[in-house]
Each structure stands twice: as C-alpha cells, then as structure tokens.
Design a protein around this motif. Structure first.
Motif, short mmCIF file in Angstrom:
data_model
loop_
_atom_site.label_atom_id
_atom_site.label_comp_id
_atom_site.label_asym_id
_atom_site.label_seq_id
_atom_site.Cartn_x
_atom_site.Cartn_y
_atom_site.Cartn_z
N SER A 132 0.82 -1.17 0.14
CA SER A 132 0.21 -0.13 0.41
C SER A 132 0.87 1.26 -0.03
O SER A 132 -0.26 1.90 0.08
CB SER A 132 -1.23 0.14 0.89
N ASN A 167 -0.88 7.17 -8.67
CA ASN A 167 -1.81 7.31 -9.82
C ASN A 167 -2.18 7.28 -11.34
O ASN A 167 -2.74 7.64 -11.45
CB ASN A 167 -2.91 8.91 -9.78
N THR A 219 -5.55 1.01 -7.29
CA THR A 219 -6.89 1.88 -7.12
C THR A 219 -5.60 1.47 -5.66
O THR A 219 -5.63 3.11 -5.85
CB THR A 219 -7.90 0.66 -5.91
N ASP A 220 -5.44 1.10 -4.49
CA ASP A 220 -4.76 1.54 -4.13
C ASP A 220 -3.83 0.82 -3.24
O ASP A 220 -2.77 1.42 -2.08
CB ASP A 220 -5.46 1.64 -2.75
#
Length: 216
Positions: free
Chosen positions: A86, A92, A124-125
């Motif tokens: 994470s 992004n 996404t994350d």
C-alpha cells in the motif's frame, strides 16, 4: 500440488475457479510408469525402435520435461498476487511490465507456442510485486492452452484479485503448430489483447499503453 487438495484461502472466496484453484483433473493422474509407457508407444508409432540405445532413456526424460513444462497444473494463480503493498506515495498512473517471455503448448496439437506478454494495470490503492506478474503469466502458460484463453485468464486474475481501475493484457506469440506443420509459415505472429476499465473506456490510456509498448 494436487488440485483436489488445494486449500481455498478466505480472501480467495468469490474468485473465478481458474483464479482461486489449480485445475481439477477429470480422472486419476496416471503413474509415472504409465506415462513412460505411453512415450514408448509414441516412439514406436513414429517408426522408431523404443528399445534402441539412443532412445532407451527418452521416456524418462520426456516425463521429467512434462513435470516442468506443465507445472502450472499444480499452481494456483491467485497465490501469485496474494501479497500487495500500500505504500505507493499517492501513485496514480498505470504500471506496465512488458516483454515478459513465456512458452506454452497448444491444446490442439500439444506443440509449443512462445512469445512475449505485456501487462498493465492501474492500481486503486495497492500494487503487487513486479515479479508476481511474470509468475502469473508462467502459471497459466505452463498448461495446455489457447492464446486467446490465456490472455483472458491473466486479465481476469488481475481484475478479480487486485480490483484495479483498469487492466491491459497483450500477448504476441509464434505457434509451431502453424510454423512447423500445416501451412508452415515461420515467423508468423499471433497477437491477442484484453482491455478493461480505464484502458477500455479512455482512448488516451489505450494510446499511451500502445505507445509505451512500441517505445514511442
């Protein structure tokens, strides 16, 4: 790994069968002795003498090779993607790993096809270790396959496990069932693709993906 004894981990619930488990055999796996006997039969069918010194140990070598070439039947694709990270500092954009070499076998003629896989996903994350994408390719490649099916399987595994904003998969391969037999056209390449999410919905993302593949 014996497919019927594959352990389904809690996080793998809800995934497609081909993602969360190793393939289940429809019949008991033959013994090594039976497999070697089958190779001797094929040697005789080809017109050679299976007891000749030069091919006497060939059945053993072929079975050893099969254990390696088809180890994907004993591997679970989801396991390749079960460790993610994470700490991305707000990254992004999409992640692209290109020119992943692979070799597989056509399920129609059991002849090799080989080439390069290119995989991109927009996280996404969380992100997955880059080597895990190559491992995922190998898991599906080391089975009897069609290129179309293999392309879709790789993409589905990424979509279901990583749940990214988009996935792009492209395979380009030479099929020896086409280049060494039949029409015998060496050097011919087959390309297959699968795009989802942002790569399907945003033409600019698809253009960037293709441009990076071609080094532009």
């Amino acid at each position: 790994m014996d497919a019927k004894n594959t352990v389904i981990k809690p996080w793998q619930q809800g995934l497609s069968d081909h993602v969360r488990t190793a393939p289940a055999a429809s019949a008991p796996r033959p013994s090594r002795e039976e497999a070697e006997a089958a190779v001797r039969t094929l040697i005789a069918y080809a017109g050679d003498d299976a007891t000749r010194e030069g091919v006497l140990d060939t059945p053993k070598r072929v079975v050893d090779a099969y254990d390696e070439l088809f180890q994907g039947y004993r591997e679970v694709p989801a396991d390749s993607l079960d460790r993610t990270f994470s700490e991305t500092s707000g990254y992004n954009d999409f992640v692209l790993v290109k020119d992943i070499p692979f070799n597989s076998h056509c399920e129609h003629h059991m002849m090799p096809f080989f080439g390069l896989a290119h995989i991109a996903y927009k996280p996404t994350d969380r992100v997955v270790g880059l080597s895990k994408l190559a491992r995922l390719v190998d898991t599906y490649a080391k089975r009897l396959q069609t290129q179309e099916n293999m392309t879709a399987q790789i993409a589905t595994a990424l979509e279901e496990v990583m749940k990214p904003k988009g996935v792009a998969v492209m395979l380009e391969a030479e099929h020896t069932c086409m280049t060494m037999r039949g029409v015998a056209k060496p050097g011919s390449l087959t390309m297959t693709t699968h795009f989802s999410g942002t790569f399907r919905d945003d033409p600019n993302e698809l253009v960037r993906f293709m441009s990076l593949l071609r080094g532009k």
